[in-house]
Design a protein around this motif. Structure first.
Motif, PDB file in Angstrom:
ATOM      1  N   ASN A  56       0.831  -1.202   0.000  1.00  0.00           N
ATOM      2  CA  ASN A  56       0.000   0.000   0.000  1.00  0.00           C
ATOM      3  C   ASN A  56       0.866   1.254   0.000  1.00  0.00           C
ATOM      4  OD1 ASN A  56      -2.374  -1.540   0.181  1.00  0.00           O
ATOM      5  ND2 ASN A  56      -2.250  -1.605   2.405  1.00  0.00           N
ATOM      6  N   MET A  57       0.419   2.267  -0.726  1.00  0.00           N
ATOM      7  CA  MET A  57       1.137   3.533  -0.745  1.00  0.00           C
ATOM      8  C   MET A  57       0.514   4.459   0.293  1.00  0.00           C
ATOM      9  SD  MET A  57       3.786   4.799  -2.077  1.00  0.00           S
ATOM     10  CE  MET A  57       3.922   3.464  -3.278  1.00  0.00           C
ATOM     11  N   ALA A  58       1.227   4.634   1.397  1.00  0.00           N
ATOM     12  CA  ALA A  58       0.782   5.547   2.443  1.00  0.00           C
ATOM     13  C   ALA A  58       1.498   6.888   2.240  1.00  0.00           C
ATOM     14  CB  ALA A  58       1.051   4.942   3.825  1.00  0.00           C
ATOM     15  N   GLY A 105      -3.559   7.999   6.920  1.00  0.00           N
ATOM     16  CA  GLY A 105      -3.584   7.306   8.204  1.00  0.00           C
ATOM     17  C   GLY A 105      -4.409   6.046   8.130  1.00  0.00           C
ATOM     18  N   ALA A 106      -5.518   6.115   7.394  1.00  0.00           N
ATOM     19  CA  ALA A 106      -6.353   4.933   7.206  1.00  0.00           C
ATOM     20  C   ALA A 106      -5.626   3.864   6.402  1.00  0.00           C
ATOM     21  CB  ALA A 106      -7.659   5.322   6.508  1.00  0.00           C
ATOM     22  N   VAL A 107      -4.888   4.272   5.385  1.00  0.00           N
ATOM     23  CA  VAL A 107      -4.114   3.306   4.592  1.00  0.00           C
ATOM     24  C   VAL A 107      -3.098   2.593   5.475  1.00  0.00           C
ATOM     25  CG1 VAL A 107      -2.430   3.059   2.721  1.00  0.00           C
ATOM     26  CG2 VAL A 107      -4.437   4.526   2.408  1.00  0.00           C
ATOM     27  N   LEU A 108      -2.459   3.339   6.351  1.00  0.00           N
ATOM     28  CA  LEU A 108      -1.453   2.747   7.233  1.00  0.00           C
ATOM     29  C   LEU A 108      -2.078   1.696   8.149  1.00  0.00           C
ATOM     30  CD1 LEU A 108       1.474   2.778   8.229  1.00  0.00           C
ATOM     31  CD2 LEU A 108       0.817   4.598   9.818  1.00  0.00           C
ATOM     32  N   THR A 109      -3.200   2.010   8.759  1.00  0.00           N
ATOM     33  CA  THR A 109      -3.812   1.056   9.683  1.00  0.00           C
ATOM     34  C   THR A 109      -4.456  -0.113   8.943  1.00  0.00           C
ATOM     35  OG1 THR A 109      -5.749   2.520   9.824  1.00  0.00           O
ATOM     36  CG2 THR A 109      -4.119   2.676  11.575  1.00  0.00           C
ATOM     37  N   MET A 110      -4.938   0.105   7.719  1.00  0.00           N
ATOM     38  CA  MET A 110      -5.409  -1.027   6.912  1.00  0.00           C
ATOM     39  C   MET A 110      -4.256  -1.982   6.617  1.00  0.00           C
ATOM     40  SD  MET A 110      -8.288   0.232   4.160  1.00  0.00           S
ATOM     41  CE  MET A 110      -7.444   1.691   3.553  1.00  0.00           C
ATOM     42  N   LEU A 150      -4.454  -5.941   7.485  1.00  0.00           N
ATOM     43  CA  LEU A 150      -4.303  -6.967   6.456  1.00  0.00           C
ATOM     44  C   LEU A 150      -3.138  -7.897   6.780  1.00  0.00           C
ATOM     45  CD1 LEU A 150      -4.885  -4.755   3.286  1.00  0.00           C
ATOM     46  CD2 LEU A 150      -6.321  -6.685   3.999  1.00  0.00           C
ATOM     47  N   ALA A 151      -2.042  -7.333   7.245  1.00  0.00           N
ATOM     48  CA  ALA A 151      -0.884  -8.160   7.585  1.00  0.00           C
ATOM     49  C   ALA A 151      -1.228  -9.157   8.686  1.00  0.00           C
ATOM     50  CB  ALA A 151       0.275  -7.270   8.018  1.00  0.00           C
ATOM     51  N   THR A 179       4.711  -3.740   8.160  1.00  0.00           N
ATOM     52  CA  THR A 179       5.688  -2.685   8.410  1.00  0.00           C
ATOM     53  C   THR A 179       5.518  -1.542   7.425  1.00  0.00           C
ATOM     54  OG1 THR A 179       7.273  -4.346   9.198  1.00  0.00           O
ATOM     55  CG2 THR A 179       8.157  -2.180   8.646  1.00  0.00           C
ATOM     56  N   ASP A 180       5.685  -0.334   7.916  1.00  0.00           N
ATOM     57  CA  ASP A 180       5.660   0.859   7.069  1.00  0.00           C
ATOM     58  C   ASP A 180       7.093   1.318   6.823  1.00  0.00           C
ATOM     59  OD1 ASP A 180       4.320   3.152   5.762  1.00  0.00           O
ATOM     60  OD2 ASP A 180       5.271   4.300   7.380  1.00  0.00           O
ATOM     61  N   PHE A 181       7.387   1.668   5.573  1.00  0.00           N
ATOM     62  CA  PHE A 181       8.734   2.072   5.182  1.00  0.00           C
ATOM     63  C   PHE A 181       8.744   3.523   4.712  1.00  0.00           C
ATOM     64  CE2 PHE A 181       8.927  -2.437   5.152  1.00  0.00           C
ATOM     65  CZ  PHE A 181      10.244  -2.767   5.435  1.00  0.00           C
ATOM     66  N   PRO A 182       9.171   4.456   5.573  1.00  0.00           N
ATOM     67  CA  PRO A 182       9.330   5.837   5.106  1.00  0.00           C
ATOM     68  C   PRO A 182      10.449   5.925   4.078  1.00  0.00           C
ATOM     69  CG  PRO A 182       9.298   5.731   7.508  1.00  0.00           C
ATOM     70  CD  PRO A 182       9.480   4.325   7.003  1.00  0.00           C
TER      71      PRO A 182
END
Length: 245
Positions: free
Chosen positions: A126-128, A147-152, A156-157, A232-235
């Protein structure tokens, strides 16, 4: 080949311009067969699709699987921006951003998840945005959607780990795309270069990101070399989150 995607079938939403086009190009260079879902007409393996319309998305994804025989990767990249504070955000603006940036991710993930499960696993990327985790001036509605994309991504994970499906997100800071140029032309006519330099300077590294740099990160996260990475989110932000202030 590093980060090889040979034999993989991928869908990239919003893949005909900007970051999406760069991701599409890099995934293809790594050996994936990439189908693009986009409102704009495109070239190879591009399907016109409005991600806000669930049935349209389902038919497009099912069509990809019918043609390619499988689905391994979904990149939820389609999104729109908006500049404005709470008071500058009309109800129609909020609804429009929600429909594309949030509901669009939901629609595409929902259409893909069964195919990924049937294939024994796969990747959702996903592109946050850094706006999901840090305050950025005049980005009220956009920050809400990212923010919603991040928590989705996290949900999903967690929910599909047992099915062999990994889900991660990428959070870019400013990336030099057509959106940036259009914003400058519309709001700063005659001062485009000056304001571009000002925006670039807000990144500690001293410049905006390039779309292909996001594409390289996406290729890694979609590859089997990233098999131990999920939730995981990757800045990718030129140091913005950690080094500003």
């Amino acid at each position: 080949m590093i980060h090889s995607l040979a034999g993989k079938v991928a869908i990239v939403t919003g893949g005909n311009s900007g970051i999406g086009a760069a991701i599409t190009k890099v995934l293809r260079e790594r050996g994936a067969r990439v189908f693009v879902l986009d409102l704009a007409e495109g070239a190879k393996d591009s399907l016109r699709c409005d991600v806000t319309k669930q049935q349209e998305v389902r038919e497009a994804v099912d069509g990809v699987v019918a043609e390619a025989g499988r689905l391994d990767i979904l990149v939820n990249n389609a999104g729109i921006g908006f500049v404005g504070t709470l008071e500058q955000t009309a109800e129609a603006d909020l609804d429009r951003l929600y429909a594309v940036n949030v509901k669009g991710v939901y629609n595409c993930a929902l259409a893909a998840i069964g195919h990924l499960k049937d294939g024994g696993g796969g990747v959702i990327l996903n592109m946050a945005s850094i706006a999901a985790t840090v305050g950025i001036a005049e980005r009220f509605a956009y920050s809400m959607t990212k923010g919603a994309v991040l928590t989705m991504t996290y949900s999903l994970a967690k929910d599909y780990l047992a099915h062999g499906i990994r889900c991660n997100s990428i959070s870019p800071a400013r990336v030099h795309t057509p959106f940036v140029d259009q914003y400058l032309e519309r709001n700063y006519p005659g001062r485009e270069a000056e304001v571009f330099d000002q925006l670039s300077a807000t990144q500690p590294i001293g410049r905006m990101g390039r779309p292909e740099e996001v594409g390289y990160l996406a290729a890694y996260l979609c590859s089997d070399e990233a098999a131990f990475i999920t939730g995981t989110d990757f800045p990718i932000d030129g140091g913005y989150i950690k080094l500003n202030g």
